[in-house]
Design a protein around this motif. Structure first.
Motif, PDB file in Angstrom:
ATOM      1  N   GLN A  86       1.169  -1.536  -0.020  1.00 59.99           N
ATOM      2  CA  GLN A  86      -0.135   0.229  -0.303  1.00 59.99           C
ATOM      3  C   GLN A  86       0.475   0.831  -0.220  1.00 59.99           C
ATOM      4  O   GLN A  86       2.179   1.030   0.125  1.00 59.99           O
ATOM      5  N   PRO A  87      -0.060   1.943  -0.405  1.00 60.52           N
ATOM      6  CA  PRO A  87       1.278   3.509  -0.400  1.00 60.52           C
ATOM      7  C   PRO A  87       1.278   4.005   1.075  1.00 60.52           C
ATOM      8  O   PRO A  87       1.358   3.812   2.091  1.00 60.52           O
ATOM      9  N   GLN A  88       2.716   4.298   0.774  1.00 59.30           N
ATOM     10  CA  GLN A  88       3.827   5.072   2.491  1.00 59.30           C
ATOM     11  C   GLN A  88       3.645   6.180   2.604  1.00 59.30           C
ATOM     12  O   GLN A  88       3.821   6.627   1.595  1.00 59.30           O
ATOM     13  N   SER A  89       3.134   6.825   3.821  1.00 55.09           N
ATOM     14  CA  SER A  89       3.116   8.181   3.924  1.00 55.09           C
ATOM     15  C   SER A  89       4.696   8.407   4.292  1.00 55.09           C
ATOM     16  O   SER A  89       5.079   8.247   4.931  1.00 55.09           O
ATOM     17  N   THR A  90       4.880   9.967   4.002  1.00 58.61           N
ATOM     18  CA  THR A  90       6.082  10.078   4.431  1.00 58.61           C
ATOM     19  C   THR A  90       5.324  11.463   4.302  1.00 58.61           C
ATOM     20  O   THR A  90       4.644  12.083   4.234  1.00 58.61           O
ATOM     21  N   GLU A  91       6.860  12.801   5.258  1.00 59.49           N
ATOM     22  CA  GLU A  91       6.539  14.197   5.279  1.00 59.49           C
ATOM     23  C   GLU A  91       6.293  14.344   4.386  1.00 59.49           C
ATOM     24  O   GLU A  91       5.370  16.082   4.118  1.00 59.49           O
ATOM     25  N   LEU A  92       6.701  14.299   2.730  1.00 58.53           N
ATOM     26  CA  LEU A  92       6.524  14.932   1.735  1.00 58.53           C
ATOM     27  C   LEU A  92       5.404  14.467   0.581  1.00 58.53           C
ATOM     28  O   LEU A  92       5.015  13.948  -0.645  1.00 58.53           O
ATOM     29  N   GLY A  93       4.468  13.341   1.118  1.00 58.86           N
ATOM     30  CA  GLY A  93       3.480  12.728   0.623  1.00 58.86           C
ATOM     31  C   GLY A  93       3.387  11.502  -0.195  1.00 58.86           C
ATOM     32  O   GLY A  93       4.416  10.763   0.780  1.00 58.86           O
ATOM     33  N   ASP A  94       2.580  10.809   0.374  1.00 61.51           N
ATOM     34  CA  ASP A  94       2.837   9.593   0.071  1.00 61.51           C
ATOM     35  C   ASP A  94       3.722   8.891  -1.250  1.00 61.51           C
ATOM     36  O   ASP A  94       3.668   9.255  -2.112  1.00 61.51           O
ATOM     37  N   VAL A  95       4.343   7.651  -1.450  1.00 61.91           N
ATOM     38  CA  VAL A  95       4.989   6.908  -2.613  1.00 61.91           C
ATOM     39  C   VAL A  95       3.702   5.557  -2.306  1.00 61.91           C
ATOM     40  O   VAL A  95       3.258   5.118  -1.836  1.00 61.91           O
TER      41      VAL A  95
END
Length: 287
Positions: A86-95
């Motif tokens: 599944q998409p991973q949430s990061t400080e600069l948005g999902d990957v």
């Protein structure tokens, strides 16, 4: 790597000498999956700030060393096994999900995952103790719950998830050689308090916990029929207690650009050498 006698090697070497020029390394389509131990947070140069991914992490150095024709680095700091899917949430948005990097023509996959599932990095930082006992408290007793070691219970619970992950990698990349990568040496016997402020009992507990975790990874790789790359053994003597000129993994206050208790640039070079040797050994049939 298995050592063979010259007699046993002769037919293989003869076959290779008679074969057309090999282009296996140059034709590799290599995909790297994993967490921060593979991504290289803060190691120069950072090329994906959301994932804190370095252009000098061991996957990229390995890709260069083997002359991969195509290289896709999906590693991302903070990743857990669920982030393969599944998409991973990061400080600069999902990957995107890391498994999306796989394609049917992928020939090589390395995957270093699991530490965040059980919270091993947080665990190491929890054991930091600026004041030794009796003022400071040891942390290892905190993880004994009902007579069971929490970290071993969590580690064992991860086993089926890794088996499923290997199956799902195979489904998406049926031609690929798959390698599960272990984690380095984060604590030496008895530690080195106060240089790294983890007291002796906790240093030994961290060491035993990581050794158990790496053993689990090796066992799951064997059960799934894929390779396992040991980073723990070659990093002995390069742990956070080592001098800044020889360590591969930085302590709580890094002296080289790297996240605390993560590989620095020297560590990434060292690990790349280990990984390169493993994957090229598999190409030549030496494993």
């Amino acid at each position: 790597m298995v050592r063979r006698t010259l007699l046993l090697l002769t037919p293989l070497l003869l076959a290779l000498s008679l074969a057309p020029p090999a282009h296996a390394a140059q034709a590799e389509v290599y995909v790297a999956l994993g967490d921060s131990a593979a991504a290289g947070p803060l190691v120069p140069n950072q090329i994906h700030l959301g994932c804190l991914r370095s252009d000098h992490n061991y996957p990229r150095l390995t890709a260069q060393a083997i002359g991969a024709a195509t290289f896709r680095d999906a590693t991302c700091s903070g990743a857990e096994t669920e982030d393969m899917y599944q998409p991973q949430s990061t400080e600069l948005g999902d990957v995107p999900p890391q498994l999306d990097a796989l394609t049917p023509d992928t020939t090589l996959v390395t995957v270093q995952i699991g530490a965040n599932d059980v919270g091993l990095t947080d665990f190491i930082e929890d054991c930091l103790n600026l004041l030794p006992p009796p003022i400071g408290d040891a942390c290892n007793d905190d993880y004994n719950v009902g007579g069971q070691d929490k970290w071993r219970v969590d580690t064992d619970a991860l086993r089926p998830h890794l088996t499923t992950l290997v199956s799902d990698i195979r489904a998406r990349a049926p031609q690929a050689r798959i390698f599960m990568v272990g984690y380095g040496t984060y604590a030496r016997p008895d530690g080195c308090y106060p240089r790294v402020p983890i007291i002796k009992a906790d240093a030994n507990y961290i060491r035993a916990t990581l050794m158990y975790f790496n053993q689990m990874l090796a066992e799951q790789a064997a059960a799934a029929g894929v390779g396992f790359i040991d980073l723990q053994t070659p990093s002995v003597g390069h742990d956070p207690c080592a001098s800044s000129s020889t360590r591969w993994i930085e302590p709580y206050v890094p002296a080289s650009p790297a996240a605390p208790f993560h590989p620095n640039a020297a560590g990434m070079r060292g690990f790349a050498g280990v990984v390169t040797a493993a994957v090229t050994g598999a190409v030549t049939g030496a494993l």
